[in-house]
Design an enzyme around this catalytic site. Structure first.
Site, PDB file in Angstrom:
ATOM      1  N   LYS A 288     -26.282 -18.211 143.374  1.00 37.62           N
ATOM      2  CA  LYS A 288     -27.163 -17.448 144.250  1.00 37.62           C
ATOM      3  C   LYS A 288     -27.057 -18.029 145.663  1.00 37.62           C
ATOM      4  CE  LYS A 288     -31.845 -15.557 144.551  1.00 37.62           C
ATOM      5  NZ  LYS A 288     -33.202 -15.516 143.958  1.00 37.62           N
ATOM      6  N   GLU A 377     -44.422 -10.107 131.852  1.00 39.41           N
ATOM      7  CA  GLU A 377     -45.840  -9.897 132.146  1.00 39.41           C
ATOM      8  C   GLU A 377     -46.660  -9.655 130.884  1.00 39.41           C
ATOM      9  OE1 GLU A 377     -43.411  -8.969 135.716  1.00 39.41           O
ATOM     10  OE2 GLU A 377     -43.347  -8.252 133.629  1.00 39.41           O
ATOM     11  N   ARG A 405     -47.169  -3.317 133.927  1.00 38.60           N
ATOM     12  CA  ARG A 405     -46.317  -3.467 132.758  1.00 38.60           C
ATOM     13  C   ARG A 405     -47.055  -4.070 131.570  1.00 38.60           C
ATOM     14  NH1 ARG A 405     -40.607  -5.377 135.325  1.00 38.60           N
ATOM     15  NH2 ARG A 405     -39.967  -4.784 133.245  1.00 38.60           N
TER      16      ARG A 405
END
Length: 642
Positions: A288, A377, A405
Site C-alpha cells: 500500500k 460490523e 450493515r
C-alpha cells in the site's frame, strides 16, 4: 492546474489504447500512472495509498481483459483511481470528489467501466458472482467477471458468504485478493496470519511458480488430464502449507501468491487464468502506497492525507491564527480513556476503524480492553452484546453509514435483550467529499423505531462528553450517541462531567413568533441564523432536543402551547427523523401548528464540501433564516406541514 500525464499515459483515452502497447511498455505506463495519481492527489486531496498499491494490477487487468464487456468490481472503491484514469476520466480526474466532479468511488452512472457502485467493503464477490451467474444464464460463456478485493475487505462476513456460494457454482468468476496487510489501519485476525503463512512459505512459493503455467497448458489437453493434475496440485499444496488451503476447501482454484508489482508477469498470469474455467482466486502481494516512500512507511497516515507537498511530503494544513476546536472523533477517543480510567468495566470495540474513530487512543491506553474486530460490523455489534451480558460496558464505535450493515444485530442481539451497549455513531449526517456511500443519513430513523433504544446527539463537544458519561453510569439499555464528521465548536471542551437526564432537552435561546427545534451539532447552524436574524428584528426561540428517543414531551408541550410556527432541523433524513417525531407528537396530542421540517430530503446528496451539502439539502443557516422570515412575515408555505 494542468498535469503532464506522461508520454504513454497521455495517449490512453480508454483501454483499447492501452492494448495497442507492447508488454514491455507496461512498466512505463505504470510509472506514469503512479506519478499522475501522486501529482493530482497532492494538490486536490483524496484517497492516496490504496490506489498506488494497485497500479500494476490495474494496468494488467485493462491490458488483458476486454473491459467493459469483462466486468471489474473494485473492493473497496478507494483503490480505483488508476482504473478511472485509464477508462476515459484522465482529463476530468482533477474534479475528483468536488462538487459536480467525478466520484471518489466507482459509480455505475458515471461510466460503463464502473460495473458496480462500491463505497462499502466486502461486497465485490457477491456482486461479481451475481453478474457471472447472469452471464451463464444468458449464454455469455466468454465473459469474465473479476472481483478485486483487499485483504482487509476479505475479513467482512459477506465476503465469506459469497465465497461459500461461489464454490458450488460453475460460473466464470475470478477473485483477486490484494494482500497488503492493510485496510485503513493494519489488518487483524486469523485471516491475516493465514495469508502471512502462505506468503512466507519458501517451499510453497517455489512450487507455485511452476504449477500455474503447467495448468494453463494442461487445460488444453482435456478434462481427464486436467483433473489428474488438479488432484496432484491440491495434495502438494496441502503438504507444503501443512494445512489444506482455505480457498481450495471452498472449491476455488488458488493461484499465488504473486508479486503484485510485476506488471508483465501479472499480465501473463491473467491471460493464463482467462482459459481456466470455474471459480478462481489469484493471491497478489502488494505494498500500500507503493512508489511514494512516505506512504509506504506510514500507510495509515497516507490513506487519505489531504493536500501535501509531493516533494517534501509535508501535509498542508489550513492557516488559522485562532485556536481550533478538536474533531468530534478525538473528543470521543480522549473521553473514553478518561471514563475507562474510572470504570474498569468499560471496553472499546471498532470494526477496522481505530484511527478513523480515534479508538486508537483507547487501544494505546488500554490494549487489553480494546478490540479491532476487522471489517465486520455485524460481528462488532453481537460481540459487544456478548460482552454486555457479562457485566462489561461496551462502547461500540461504528460510522453511521456502516451501522446500516448491522441493523439486524442491533435489534435481535442488543435491543430485544435490553443490553447496555453504547453505540457511538461517528460521521452522522452528510460527510462531504466521500459522498452518498458514506453519508450517515438514516440512523435517526432506523434507531428510533427500535424498542428499548435511547437515541441522542450532542450539539457540541461538552455535550458529547456528558452523554458518554451518562451512558455508562448504570444499565440504561441500548444507547446511541450520534455525532458528525469534522471539527466541533468548542476550543475549551474538556469540562467536568455532568449527568444528563435521559429524554430531556434544553432551551438555548428564548424568543417569539417561531420556535426552532434542533437535534445534534446542526443546531450550531440555527444559533448562527438567530444571531443574523436579530439584526433584522426577528427573534426566534431555539431548543436543543438532545434526544430523538425518548422525546422531551414536557418541553414539546411548552413549545406547542406558546408557538404557532415551528421549524425542526436535523442532519439526517426527513422521513422518520426528528421532524417526523415532532409531527407524531403533534398529531397524538391534537395540536395544530405550522411545522416546517429541514433535513436531508428524499434524494441522494452527491459529494461536495459538508457546508455545501447542507446548503444543497436546504438545512444550513441560510435555509433556517429563509424559513423564519417566511413564517414571521406571514408568507405562505406550500403546505401546512412540509
Amino acid at each position: 492546474m494542468q498535469f503532464d500525464a506522461g508520454e504513454l499515459l497521455s495517449k490512453i483515452n480508454d483501454p483499447s489504447d492501452l492494448k495497442k502497447l507492447k508488454d514491455d511498455q507496461l512498466e512505463q505506463v505504470s510509472q506514469e500512472l503512479r506519478q499522475y495519481i501522486i501529482d493530482l492527489v497532492s494538490v486536490n486531496g483524496g484517497h492516496f495509498a490504496a490506489s498506488l498499491g494497485v497500479v500494476e494490477l490495474t494496468v494488467a487487468l485493462h491490458y488483458v481483459m476486454n473491459t467493459p464487456y469483462d466486468q471489474l468490481i473494485w473492493d473497496v472503491g478507494h483503490q480505483a483511481y488508476g482504473h478511472k484514469i485509464l477508462t476515459g476520466r484522465r482529463d476530468s480526474f482533477h474534479t475528483n470528489r468536488i462538487v459536480d466532479g467525478i466520484s471518489g468511488f466507482p459509480k455505475r452512472g458515471e461510466s460503463i467501466y464502473d460495473a458496480f457502485g462500491v463505497g462499502h467493503s466486502s461486497t465485490s464477490i457477491s456482486a461479481a458472482l451475481g453478474m457471472a451467474v447472469a452471464s451463464q444464464i444468458k449464454g455469455e460463456k466468454d465473459r469474465q467477471h473479476i472481483a478485486i478485493i483487499g485483504d482487509g475487505a476479505m475479513t467482512g462476513g459477506m465476503a465469506f458468504e459469497a465465497l461459500n456460494h461461489a464454490g458450488i457454482e460453475k460460473s466464470n468468476l475470478l477473485v483477486i485478493l490484494n494482500d497488503n496487510c492493510m485496510s485503513i489501519d493494519p489488518n487483524v485476525g486469523a485471516l491475516k496470519e493465514y495469508l502471512t503463512s502462505i506468503t512466507t512459505s519458501k517451499r510453497y512459493n517455489r512450487f507455485r511458480d511452476d504449477i500455474a503455467s503447467v495448468l494453463s497448458k494442461i487445460s488444453e489437453m482435456g478434462p481427464n488430464a486436467l483433473g489428474a493434475v488438479k488432484k496432484l496440485e491440491k495434495s502438494i499444496k496441502g503438504t507444503l502449507l501443512k494445512n489444506a488451503n482455505l480457498f481450495e476447501s471452498l472449491n476455488f482454484r488458488y493461484f499465488g501468491p504473486v508479486d503484485g508489482h510485476d506488471v508483465k508477469k501479472l499480465a501473463k498470469t491473467l491471460e493464463d487464468l482467462r482459459h481456466i474455467p470455474g471459480p478462481k482466486l489469484l493471491h497478489c502481494v502488494t505494498v500500500k502506497g507503493k512508489g511514494y516512500a512516505l506512504a509506504e512507511k506510514d500507510q495509515t497516515k497516507w490513506h487519505a492525507p489531504g493536500l501535501f507537498d509531493k516533494i517534501t511530503g509535508e501535509i498542508k494544513k489550513s492557516v488559522n491564527d485562532k485556536p481550533t476546536a478538536p474533531k468530534y472523533q478525538d473528543v470521543f477517543g480522549n473521553t473514553l480513556v478518561e471514563l475507562a480510567e474510572k470504570n474498569d468495566k468499560i471496553v472499546g470495540i471498532t470494526p477496522a476503524m481505530p484511527s478513523g474513530s480515534s479508538m486508537n487512543i483507547m487501544m494505546k491506553a488500554f490494549p487489553e480492553r480494546s478490540f479491532d474486530v476487522g471489517i465486520a460490523e455485524q460481528h462488532a455489534v453481537t460481540f459487544s452484546a456478548g460482552l454486555a451480558t457479562q457485566g462489561l460496558m461496551p462502547f461500540c464505535n461504528i460510522y453511521s453509514s456502516f451501522m446500516q450493515r448491522a441493523f439486524d444485530q442491533v435489534i435481535h442481539d442488543v435491543a430485544l435483550q435490553n443490553l447496555n451497549v453504547v453505540f457511538c455513531l461517528d460521521r452522522a449526517g452528510v460527510v462531504g467529499a466521500d459522498g452518498p456511500t458514506h453519508h450517515g443519513a438514516y440512523d435517526i430513523a432506523f434507531m428510533r423505531c427500535i424498542p428499548n433504544m435511547t437515541v441522542s446527539a450532542p450539539m457540541n463537544e461538552e455535550e458529547l462528553r456528558n452523554l458518554m458519561y451518562t451512558a455508562q453510569l448504570e444499565n440504561k439499555g441500548p444507547f446511541v450517541i450520534r455525532y458528525p464528521r469534522g471539527n466541533g465548536v468548542m476550543v475549551d471542551w474538556k469540562k467536568p462531567f455532568k449527568e444528563i437526564e435521559i429524554g430531556k432537552g434544553r432551551l438555548i435561546q428564548d424568543g417569539e413568533a417561531v420556535a426552532i427545534l434542533t437535534f445534534g451539532a446542526i443546531g450550531n447552524e440555527a444559533s448562527k441564523a438567530i444571531l443574523e436574524l436579530a439584526e433584522e428584528g426577528i427573534y426566534p426561540a431555539h431548543y436543543d432536543l438532545r434526544f430523538a428517543k425518548p422525546l422531551d414531551e414536557e418541553l414539546l408541550h411548552k413549545v406547542f402551547q406558546k408557538f404557532e410556527n415551528i421549524i425542526t432541523v436535523e442532519d439526517g433524513c426527513l422521513q422518520g427523523g426528528i421532524g417526523s417525531a415532532v409531527l407524531e407528537f403533534m398529531a397524538d396530542h391534537q395540536y395544530s401548528r405550522k411545522v416546517v421540517r429541514l433535513g436531508i430530503p428524499d434524494a441522494i446528496i452527491e459529494h461536495a464540501e459538508q457546508k455545501d451539502q447542507w446548503n444543497i439539502a436546504y438545512y444550513d443557516s441560510a435555509a433556517i433564516m429563509a424559513e423564519c422570515r417566511k413564517l414571521v412575515k406571514g408568507i405562505k408555505t406550500d403546505t401546512m406541514v412540509s
